[in-house]
Design an enzyme around this catalytic site. Structure first.
Site, PDB file in Angstrom:
ATOM      1  N   ASN A 202       2.804  14.662   6.937  1.00  0.00           N
ATOM      2  CA  ASN A 202       1.866  14.064   7.461  1.00  0.00           C
ATOM      3  C   ASN A 202       1.787  14.092   8.941  1.00  0.00           C
ATOM      4  O   ASN A 202       2.469  13.546   9.864  1.00  0.00           O
ATOM      5  CB  ASN A 202       1.742  12.316   7.369  1.00  0.00           C
ATOM      6  CG  ASN A 202       1.553  11.975   5.830  1.00  0.00           C
ATOM      7  OD1 ASN A 202       0.649  12.631   5.238  1.00  0.00           O
ATOM      8  ND2 ASN A 202       2.367  11.211   5.334  1.00  0.00           N
ATOM      9  N   LYS A 282       0.246  19.996   4.142  1.00  0.00           N
ATOM     10  CA  LYS A 282      -0.290  18.872   3.141  1.00  0.00           C
ATOM     11  C   LYS A 282      -1.957  18.764   3.731  1.00  0.00           C
ATOM     12  O   LYS A 282      -2.337  18.256   4.795  1.00  0.00           O
ATOM     13  CB  LYS A 282       0.575  17.660   3.590  1.00  0.00           C
ATOM     14  CG  LYS A 282      -0.418  16.461   2.839  1.00  0.00           C
ATOM     15  CD  LYS A 282       0.471  14.919   2.942  1.00  0.00           C
ATOM     16  CE  LYS A 282      -0.289  13.875   2.333  1.00  0.00           C
ATOM     17  NZ  LYS A 282       0.507  12.755   2.217  1.00  0.00           N
ATOM     18  N   GLU A 286      -4.396  12.271   1.092  1.00  0.00           N
ATOM     19  CA  GLU A 286      -4.240  10.851   1.642  1.00  0.00           C
ATOM     20  C   GLU A 286      -4.691  10.973   3.194  1.00  0.00           C
ATOM     21  O   GLU A 286      -3.911  10.652   4.036  1.00  0.00           O
ATOM     22  CB  GLU A 286      -2.543  10.725   1.545  1.00  0.00           C
ATOM     23  CG  GLU A 286      -2.288  10.546   0.211  1.00  0.00           C
ATOM     24  CD  GLU A 286      -0.762  10.119  -0.237  1.00  0.00           C
ATOM     25  OE1 GLU A 286       0.106  10.520   0.905  1.00  0.00           O
ATOM     26  OE2 GLU A 286      -0.592   9.530  -1.291  1.00  0.00           O
ATOM     27  N   ARG A 336      -5.756   9.921 -11.830  1.00  0.00           N
ATOM     28  CA  ARG A 336      -4.762  10.672 -10.847  1.00  0.00           C
ATOM     29  C   ARG A 336      -4.085  11.680 -11.257  1.00  0.00           C
ATOM     30  O   ARG A 336      -3.700  12.400 -10.667  1.00  0.00           O
ATOM     31  CB  ARG A 336      -4.006   9.251  -9.954  1.00  0.00           C
ATOM     32  CG  ARG A 336      -3.106   9.974  -9.030  1.00  0.00           C
ATOM     33  CD  ARG A 336      -2.597   8.820  -8.099  1.00  0.00           C
ATOM     34  NE  ARG A 336      -1.569   9.228  -7.306  1.00  0.00           N
ATOM     35  CZ  ARG A 336      -0.740   8.630  -6.467  1.00  0.00           C
ATOM     36  NH1 ARG A 336      -1.388   7.649  -6.032  1.00  0.00           N
ATOM     37  NH2 ARG A 336       0.148   9.097  -5.782  1.00  0.00           N
ATOM     38  N   LYS A 360       4.811  18.474  -6.869  1.00  0.00           N
ATOM     39  CA  LYS A 360       5.893  17.537  -7.293  1.00  0.00           C
ATOM     40  C   LYS A 360       6.327  17.565  -8.699  1.00  0.00           C
ATOM     41  O   LYS A 360       5.333  17.857  -9.430  1.00  0.00           O
ATOM     42  CB  LYS A 360       5.276  16.254  -6.975  1.00  0.00           C
ATOM     43  CG  LYS A 360       5.074  15.871  -5.357  1.00  0.00           C
ATOM     44  CD  LYS A 360       4.690  14.575  -5.126  1.00  0.00           C
ATOM     45  CE  LYS A 360       4.340  14.200  -3.570  1.00  0.00           C
ATOM     46  NZ  LYS A 360       4.408  12.977  -3.284  1.00  0.00           N
ATOM     47  N   ASP A 365       3.843  10.335  -8.478  1.00  0.00           N
ATOM     48  CA  ASP A 365       4.347  10.449  -7.433  1.00  0.00           C
ATOM     49  C   ASP A 365       5.751   9.832  -7.405  1.00  0.00           C
ATOM     50  O   ASP A 365       6.234   8.521  -7.045  1.00  0.00           O
ATOM     51  CB  ASP A 365       3.703   9.533  -6.328  1.00  0.00           C
ATOM     52  CG  ASP A 365       4.091   9.660  -4.843  1.00  0.00           C
ATOM     53  OD1 ASP A 365       4.794  10.590  -4.516  1.00  0.00           O
ATOM     54  OD2 ASP A 365       3.539   8.881  -3.996  1.00  0.00           O
ATOM     55  N   GLU A 387       8.973  20.322  -5.851  1.00  0.00           N
ATOM     56  CA  GLU A 387       9.127  19.512  -4.808  1.00  0.00           C
ATOM     57  C   GLU A 387       9.779  18.163  -5.622  1.00  0.00           C
ATOM     58  O   GLU A 387       9.176  17.574  -6.547  1.00  0.00           O
ATOM     59  CB  GLU A 387       7.819  19.059  -3.997  1.00  0.00           C
ATOM     60  CG  GLU A 387       8.399  18.007  -3.089  1.00  0.00           C
ATOM     61  CD  GLU A 387       6.853  17.569  -1.968  1.00  0.00           C
ATOM     62  OE1 GLU A 387       6.035  18.541  -1.795  1.00  0.00           O
ATOM     63  OE2 GLU A 387       6.809  16.469  -2.029  1.00  0.00           O
ATOM     64  N   GLU A 393      12.429   6.763  -2.416  1.00  0.00           N
ATOM     65  CA  GLU A 393      11.091   6.099  -2.010  1.00  0.00           C
ATOM     66  C   GLU A 393      10.885   4.950  -3.151  1.00  0.00           C
ATOM     67  O   GLU A 393      10.647   3.462  -3.025  1.00  0.00           O
ATOM     68  CB  GLU A 393      10.151   6.906  -1.979  1.00  0.00           C
ATOM     69  CG  GLU A 393       9.024   5.961  -1.816  1.00  0.00           C
ATOM     70  CD  GLU A 393       7.710   6.859  -1.382  1.00  0.00           C
ATOM     71  OE1 GLU A 393       7.586   8.240  -1.301  1.00  0.00           O
ATOM     72  OE2 GLU A 393       6.423   6.313  -1.560  1.00  0.00           O
ATOM     73  N   TRP A 541      -5.492   3.099  -5.500  1.00  0.00           N
ATOM     74  CA  TRP A 541      -4.633   4.232  -5.489  1.00  0.00           C
ATOM     75  C   TRP A 541      -4.475   4.977  -7.020  1.00  0.00           C
ATOM     76  O   TRP A 541      -3.544   5.809  -6.973  1.00  0.00           O
ATOM     77  CB  TRP A 541      -3.113   3.827  -5.210  1.00  0.00           C
ATOM     78  CG  TRP A 541      -3.229   3.415  -3.655  1.00  0.00           C
ATOM     79  CD1 TRP A 541      -3.364   2.202  -3.078  1.00  0.00           C
ATOM     80  CD2 TRP A 541      -3.194   4.294  -2.345  1.00  0.00           C
ATOM     81  NE1 TRP A 541      -3.459   2.189  -1.513  1.00  0.00           N
ATOM     82  CE2 TRP A 541      -3.129   3.527  -1.380  1.00  0.00           C
ATOM     83  CE3 TRP A 541      -2.766   5.692  -2.384  1.00  0.00           C
ATOM     84  CZ2 TRP A 541      -3.024   3.987  -0.041  1.00  0.00           C
ATOM     85  CZ3 TRP A 541      -2.797   6.373  -1.042  1.00  0.00           C
ATOM     86  CH2 TRP A 541      -2.807   5.239   0.216  1.00  0.00           C
TER      87      TRP A 541
HETATM   88  C1  GCU Z   1       3.840   9.557  -1.127  1.00  0.00           C
HETATM   89  C2  GCU Z   1       4.299   8.637  -0.197  1.00  0.00           C
HETATM   90  C3  GCU Z   1       3.763   8.992   1.165  1.00  0.00           C
HETATM   91  C4  GCU Z   1       3.829  10.462   1.188  1.00  0.00           C
HETATM   92  C5  GCU Z   1       3.219  11.231   0.035  1.00  0.00           C
HETATM   93  C6  GCU Z   1       3.258  12.785   0.316  1.00  0.00           C
HETATM   94  O1  GCU Z   1       2.698   8.876  -1.546  1.00  0.00           O
HETATM   95  O2  GCU Z   1       4.245   7.308  -0.315  1.00  0.00           O
HETATM   96  O3  GCU Z   1       4.447   8.472   2.095  1.00  0.00           O
HETATM   97  O4  GCU Z   1       3.226  11.022   2.634  1.00  0.00           O
HETATM   98  O5  GCU Z   1       3.920  10.934  -1.047  1.00  0.00           O
HETATM   99  O6  GCU Z   1       4.012  12.979  -0.718  1.00  0.00           O
HETATM  100  O7  GCU Z   1       2.719  13.474   1.037  1.00  0.00           O
END
Ligand code: GCU
Length: 678
Positions: A202, A282, A286, A336, A360, A365, A387, A393, A541
């Site tokens: 991010n 990315k 989000e 999703r 991923k 997630d 990934e 987390e 979400w």
């Molecule tokens: C999850 C995670 C986020 C992260 C995102 C990603 O949603 O909670 O913090 O930014 O994955 O993989 O981009």
């Protein structure tokens, strides 16, 4: 600036070890074909000296004839000692090595500097685990071309999903360059990591400026440290950088002025940061900007950047975590889980050859249990990288023990049926399926500036294990655990067996007391630690369990969202039918009544109760096991782990009681065993 905090050496402690006949090889050293002034060679030799000095009290002396030997006319070396030599590529491939011992001479051969470095770490591993080098004969080539750690570190020093202190790369919007970075690079290299992304995916605020003059000097210094350990330096990129850095007022990947801006920028960046491998992006995810804003495809975005970095040998790693995060929970059609596949599959074959799609492991997630993403292998003409998340987390925040290597192995071993042979995820991501060179595996790292790097001492097993597995995918989770224990704590049999036992069962234990049978979530929103069954149920979400008084689970069969159909046969049919769906994923694929009979002969509701009671009992068992080795592991470790176990036990009980009470109240069905449910 000197750091105030101290840090440990994890598995590179080099404490005294039993000789096992190994010391004999470490007196005289001959080096052939490698440039003694090369940074990697220098670091490799320094590491060898440090390691055998600490572990065996040995001292290397370089033979005079090292320098004198003419290339091509090298007589056989006859001596007791160690020979480090460059050899022709053949059986030994890029970054690979061979180690052989005969007649008192230990020979390490490699075709490049990275191979030499990895071979030296292999030798040190043998010494540290008290194995024997006598008669050794191994050929090791890395299974994956790219083996990367992704750090989600922010420039203010915080770490997104970090559970071990602050960033050691950034502080107060500055890049830190110091000895801890060198130690990090040593750790990473010792497990075969060859690429590191230092900043969060991010990319906001100051991080957008990492590709500007404000940070070039220090970025270049970091990159240089990494280069000395064979590690390529990568940055996460803000797709909207042209706008934010004063370029054109657009980030449209097909707009000529935008392309021109990026061309100038990339020229500058690659000139100023030698050893830059490329970028991780990315986009459209989000809230991050991306090509969708301009009605362009993901391929348009990725290809534009890839073409521009290509002359510099750069690559673009483009993440596939693209989904609608503003969904209406009332909407049963949007799923999703489908999103990654739906957003990327159509353009299979359109991505340029220096683009890698980073996918991923699961479609949601990083939950404790998910099916493998159907995009892996679903794409047949596109470079793919797996990934995974080493940062815990959703798997206990490095408070609860959760050794993730068994899970990663399950993912790698999964047959996608994308090809008649070489169709496992391991085949796909290593380039074996398509014969592509831009391929590999990345993990979100779990380190921070805590003294022990990973918050919990036991979480370092994941930090270590990911690299080892990425290099050699056929290693077992147990082998990796045992190596790590011997190197980090002790070779004492009881210690090794006890900790191995704790690690190997920890993932199942965590799964038992948290969300059942693949449904995932039920976590405290945003924080993602601790139980909140409905925490995300009425949110945007897309992470719902859909429990009512009759049953629970999401229908992703052809009668539901159709997600199961994204797989190749026979996987699609297997998941589609409630009868053949693997039970550990039952609630991911089906909405199931509480009285549904599982193959174990238990009803679904009874399974939920039993597994939650068992989960807590298993944590109690792990604590007893840990206490049994007290005095045999360092006091700090013993205390630190015990303290985290207390928190894990509390967490497990909360999960057990909240989940059981929730489903008892919903279903009205009592526990057959009459245990306390609230
Ligand atoms: C999850 C995670 C986020 C992260 C995102 C990603 O949603 O909670 O913090 O930014 O994955 O993989 O981009």
């Amino acid at each position: 600036m000197a750091r105030e905090k101290r840090w440990t050496q994890l598995w590179l402690q080099y404490k005294p070890r039993r000789d096992c006949g190994n010391a004999a090889y470490f007196g005289r050293v001959v080096i052939r074909g490698f440039d003694r002034d090369n940074a990697v060679v220098k670091n490799a030799l320094a590491e060898l000296q440090k390691g055998i000095g600490g572990m065996l009290g040995a001292q290397l002396t370089e033979e005079e004839r090292t320098a004198a030997l003419a290339k091509g006319s090298e007589p056989p070396v006859q001596m007791q000692g160690i020979l480090l030599q460059r050899s022709q590529a053949g059986e030994i491939r890029e970054e690979g090595y061979r180690i052989e011992e005969a007649n008192g001479l230990l020979t390490l051969s490699a075709v490049d500097e990275n191979g030499l470095l990895y071979g030296i770490f292999h030798i040190l591993r043998v010494v540290a685990t008290e194995g024997s080098l006598t008669g050794i004969s191994v050929l090791v080539n890395p299974d994956n071309p790219l083996r990367m750690y992704n750090h989600w570190d922010n420039m203010d020093g915080s770490i997104e999903r970090g559970y071990s202190g602050r960033s050691f790369f950034f502080e107060d919007n500055q890049i830190t360059v110091d000895e801890r970075i060198v130690d990090y690079a040593r750790m990473a290299a010792s497990i075969g990591i060859n690429g590191v992304v230092i900043n969060n995916v991010n990319v906001k605020n100051a991080a957008t400026y990492l590709i500007t003059d404000r940070y070039f000097d220090k970025a270049a210094r970091l990159a240089e440290i990494f280069a000395g350990y064979g590690i390529k330096f990568f940055l996460s990129l803000n797709f909207a950088a042209p706008i934010e850095l004063g370029g054109p007022d657009s980030a449209d990947p097909l707009e000529p002025s935008v392309i021109e801006w990026w061309k100038g920028k990339m020229k500058e960046v690659f000139n100023r940061i030698p050893n830059l491998g490329g970028f991780l992006v990315k986009a459209d995810s989000e809230g991050r900007p991306g090509p969708f804003t301009y009605g362009r495809t993901q391929a348009d975005g990725a290809n534009m950047l890839a073409d521009i970095v290509k002359p510099y040998g750069g690559i673009i790693i483009w993440r596939c975590f693209v989904y609608n995060c503003t969904q209406d929970w009332r909407d049963y059609k949007t799923d999703r889980a489908r999103a990654g596949y739906d957003n990327f599959i159509q353009m299979d074959g359109d991505y340029h050859d220096n683009v890698i799609l980073q996918i991923k492991n699961g479609p949601m997630d990083f939950q404790i249990r998910e099916p493998v993403s159907p995009l892996l292998g679903g794409l047949k003409k596109t470079n793919q990288m797996l990934e995974v998340q080493v940062a815990q987390e959703y798997t206990g925040h490095q408070i609860d023990v959760c050794y993730l290597i068994p899970m990663f192995k399950e993912v790698l071993d999964y047959r996608t049926y994308c090809a008649p042979e070489r169709d496992t995820v391991a085949d796909v991501i290593s380039g074996r399926t398509m014969g592509n060179k831009y391929a590999g595996i990345a993990a979100v790292c779990n380190t921070g500036d805590d003294e022990n790097w990973t918050g919990s001492d036991l979480a370092a097993a994941n930090f270590y294990g990911f690299g080892r597995l990425a290099f050699s995918m056929s290693l077992t989770a147990k082998d990796i655990a045992q190596e790590w224990i011997c190197m980090s704590f002790s070779t004492d049999r009881q210690v090794v067996e006890t900790i191995t036992g704790i690690l190997l069962t920890s993932r199942e234990t965590y799964e038992k007391y948290t969300s059942p049978l693949g449904i995932g979530w039920m976590v405290t929103p945003h924080e993602h630690y601790g139980c909140s069954v409905d925490g995300y149920e009425y949110s945007c979400w897309g992470t719902y369990h859909r429990a009512d008084h009759l049953g629970i689970g999401v229908d992703r069969s052809d009668k539901g969202t159709g997600y199961a159909e994204q797989y190749y046969e026979p996987n699609a049919s297997m998941y589609n039918s409630i009868d053949s769906c693997p039970e550990e994923l039952l609630l991911f694929f089906h909405h199931v009544p509480y009285n549904h009979m599982l193959r174990t002969g238990k009803t679904l509701i009874q399974h939920i109760y039993d597994s939650h009671f068992e989960g807590v009992e298993e944590v109690e068992g792990m604590i007893a096991d840990w206490n049994s080795i007290e005095g045999k592991v360092p006091e700090d470790t013993s205390r630190g782990v015990r303290e985290r176990f207390d928190r894990q036990l509390y967490n497990a009980r909360e999960w057990r009681d909240q989940v059981n009470s929730y489903f008892y109240r919903k279903s009205g069905i009592a526990d057959e065993k009459g245990r306390v449910i609230y």
